[in-house]
Design a protein around this motif. Structure first.
Motif, PDB file in Angstrom:
ATOM      1  N   HIS A  63       3.379  20.456  -5.086  1.00  0.00           N
ATOM      2  CA  HIS A  63       3.615  20.324  -6.522  1.00  0.00           C
ATOM      3  C   HIS A  63       4.311  21.568  -7.078  1.00  0.00           C
ATOM      4  N   VAL A  64       3.931  22.723  -6.582  1.00  0.00           N
ATOM      5  CA  VAL A  64       4.571  23.968  -7.016  1.00  0.00           C
ATOM      6  C   VAL A  64       6.022  24.002  -6.546  1.00  0.00           C
ATOM      7  N   LEU A  65       6.255  23.568  -5.328  1.00  0.00           N
ATOM      8  CA  LEU A  65       7.624  23.534  -4.811  1.00  0.00           C
ATOM      9  C   LEU A  65       8.490  22.555  -5.592  1.00  0.00           C
ATOM     10  N   ILE A  66       7.912  21.448  -6.011  1.00  0.00           N
ATOM     11  CA  ILE A  66       8.676  20.468  -6.786  1.00  0.00           C
ATOM     12  C   ILE A  66       9.013  21.030  -8.166  1.00  0.00           C
ATOM     13  N   LEU A  67       8.092  21.758  -8.774  1.00  0.00           N
ATOM     14  CA  LEU A  67       8.409  22.396 -10.060  1.00  0.00           C
ATOM     15  C   LEU A  67       9.589  23.350  -9.916  1.00  0.00           C
ATOM     16  N   THR A  68       9.590  24.114  -8.845  1.00  0.00           N
ATOM     17  CA  THR A  68      10.710  25.021  -8.595  1.00  0.00           C
ATOM     18  C   THR A  68      11.991  24.231  -8.337  1.00  0.00           C
ATOM     19  N   ALA A  69      11.894  23.156  -7.580  1.00  0.00           N
ATOM     20  CA  ALA A  69      13.070  22.344  -7.272  1.00  0.00           C
ATOM     21  C   ALA A  69      13.632  21.671  -8.521  1.00  0.00           C
ATOM     22  N   ILE A  70      12.784  21.303  -9.455  1.00  0.00           N
ATOM     23  CA  ILE A  70      13.262  20.707 -10.704  1.00  0.00           C
ATOM     24  C   ILE A  70      14.088  21.725 -11.487  1.00  0.00           C
ATOM     25  N   VAL A  71      13.614  22.948 -11.552  1.00  0.00           N
ATOM     26  CA  VAL A  71      14.362  23.996 -12.252  1.00  0.00           C
ATOM     27  C   VAL A  71      15.701  24.244 -11.571  1.00  0.00           C
ATOM     28  N   VAL A  72      15.700  24.325 -10.252  1.00  0.00           N
ATOM     29  CA  VAL A  72      16.940  24.514  -9.508  1.00  0.00           C
ATOM     30  C   VAL A  72      17.869  23.317  -9.706  1.00  0.00           C
TER      31      VAL A  72
ATOM     32  N   ILE B  35       5.981  14.659  -3.469  1.00  0.00           N
ATOM     33  CA  ILE B  35       4.716  14.571  -4.210  1.00  0.00           C
ATOM     34  C   ILE B  35       3.801  13.520  -3.586  1.00  0.00           C
ATOM     35  N   SER B  36       4.389  12.425  -3.101  1.00  0.00           N
ATOM     36  CA  SER B  36       3.579  11.386  -2.448  1.00  0.00           C
ATOM     37  C   SER B  36       2.918  11.908  -1.190  1.00  0.00           C
ATOM     38  N   VAL B  37       3.633  12.706  -0.437  1.00  0.00           N
ATOM     39  CA  VAL B  37       3.065  13.262   0.786  1.00  0.00           C
ATOM     40  C   VAL B  37       1.951  14.260   0.451  1.00  0.00           C
ATOM     41  N   GLY B  38       2.088  14.986  -0.648  1.00  0.00           N
ATOM     42  CA  GLY B  38       1.110  16.009  -1.013  1.00  0.00           C
ATOM     43  C   GLY B  38      -0.153  15.467  -1.648  1.00  0.00           C
ATOM     44  N   LYS B  39      -0.178  14.200  -2.030  1.00  0.00           N
ATOM     45  CA  LYS B  39      -1.355  13.624  -2.687  1.00  0.00           C
ATOM     46  C   LYS B  39      -2.372  13.165  -1.650  1.00  0.00           C
ATOM     47  N   ILE B  40      -3.610  13.542  -1.851  1.00  0.00           N
ATOM     48  CA  ILE B  40      -4.710  13.112  -0.994  1.00  0.00           C
ATOM     49  C   ILE B  40      -5.623  12.209  -1.816  1.00  0.00           C
TER      50      ILE B  40
ATOM     51  N   GLY C 238       0.795  -1.221   0.000  1.00  0.00           N
ATOM     52  CA  GLY C 238       0.000   0.000   0.000  1.00  0.00           C
ATOM     53  C   GLY C 238       0.831   1.276   0.000  1.00  0.00           C
ATOM     54  N   ARG C 239       2.110   1.149   0.328  1.00  0.00           N
ATOM     55  CA  ARG C 239       2.991   2.322   0.381  1.00  0.00           C
ATOM     56  C   ARG C 239       4.194   2.143  -0.538  1.00  0.00           C
ATOM     57  N   TYR C 240       3.969   1.601  -1.717  1.00  0.00           N
ATOM     58  CA  TYR C 240       5.055   1.298  -2.652  1.00  0.00           C
ATOM     59  C   TYR C 240       5.798   2.560  -3.086  1.00  0.00           C
ATOM     60  N   ASN C 241       5.112   3.685  -3.182  1.00  0.00           N
ATOM     61  CA  ASN C 241       5.784   4.922  -3.602  1.00  0.00           C
ATOM     62  C   ASN C 241       6.797   5.391  -2.562  1.00  0.00           C
ATOM     63  N   TYR C 242       6.514   5.181  -1.285  1.00  0.00           N
ATOM     64  CA  TYR C 242       7.479   5.542  -0.251  1.00  0.00           C
ATOM     65  C   TYR C 242       8.682   4.607  -0.288  1.00  0.00           C
ATOM     66  N   TRP C 243       8.437   3.323  -0.516  1.00  0.00           N
ATOM     67  CA  TRP C 243       9.540   2.364  -0.622  1.00  0.00           C
ATOM     68  C   TRP C 243      10.415   2.689  -1.828  1.00  0.00           C
ATOM     69  N   LEU C 244       9.791   3.082  -2.928  1.00  0.00           N
ATOM     70  CA  LEU C 244      10.562   3.464  -4.106  1.00  0.00           C
ATOM     71  C   LEU C 244      11.413   4.698  -3.826  1.00  0.00           C
TER      72      LEU C 244
END
Length: 144
Positions: A82-91, A55-60, A12-18
């Protein structure tokens, strides 16, 4: 077929394990490899694992986009992660570009991008006396 509670918890938490696997793999590559380009790849793996975790933590589950509707009991997903991740990708892309440019500069200076060969070259440079200096370590030109 009924799954055990532990197996259901893990699946049930495969995304966290990944995210954990990618993080440990990236950390291993950074620590264990001497090639500077491989170290940058390891840093990027580590960075991607942080993105996935955030992103996993931010998904409801069942949440919708945060657009106002007439239903007062609607469940919304928080858009901030999601907005913070977009900024982090650019950085991250900018950081990778700077890192690769530094690797090119290091390769031109040392003729290699292997960490142990650069340390050996630095050790060889430290043992040779500098031009115009004295090899005994005394300072000349001063009043005694």
């Amino acid at each position: 077929m009924e799954l055990s509670p532990f197996l259901e918890f893990v699946i049930g938490r495969y995304n966290y394990w990944l995210a954990i696997i990618l993080m440990m793999l990236g950390l291993y590559v950074v620590v264990a490899r001497g090639n500077l380009v491989k170290k940058l790849v390891g840093l990027n793996l580590f960075q991607v694992s942080v993105f996935l975790f955030y992103i996993s933590v931010g998904k409801i589950t069942g949440g919708t986009a945060p657009i106002y509707v007439d239903a007062p009991d609607a469940l919304y997903s928080n858009p901030l992660p999601h907005v913070l991740i977009l900024t982090a990708i650019v950085v991250g892309v900018a950081t990778l570009a700077v890192g690769l440019s530094l690797v090119i500069r290091i390769q031109r200076a040392y003729g290699t991008i292997e960490e142990d060969e650069m340390q050996a070259a630095d050790a060889g440079r430290a043992e040779t006396p500098h031009a115009g200096g004295s090899s005994s370590g005394t300072v000349s030109g001063g009043a005694t």
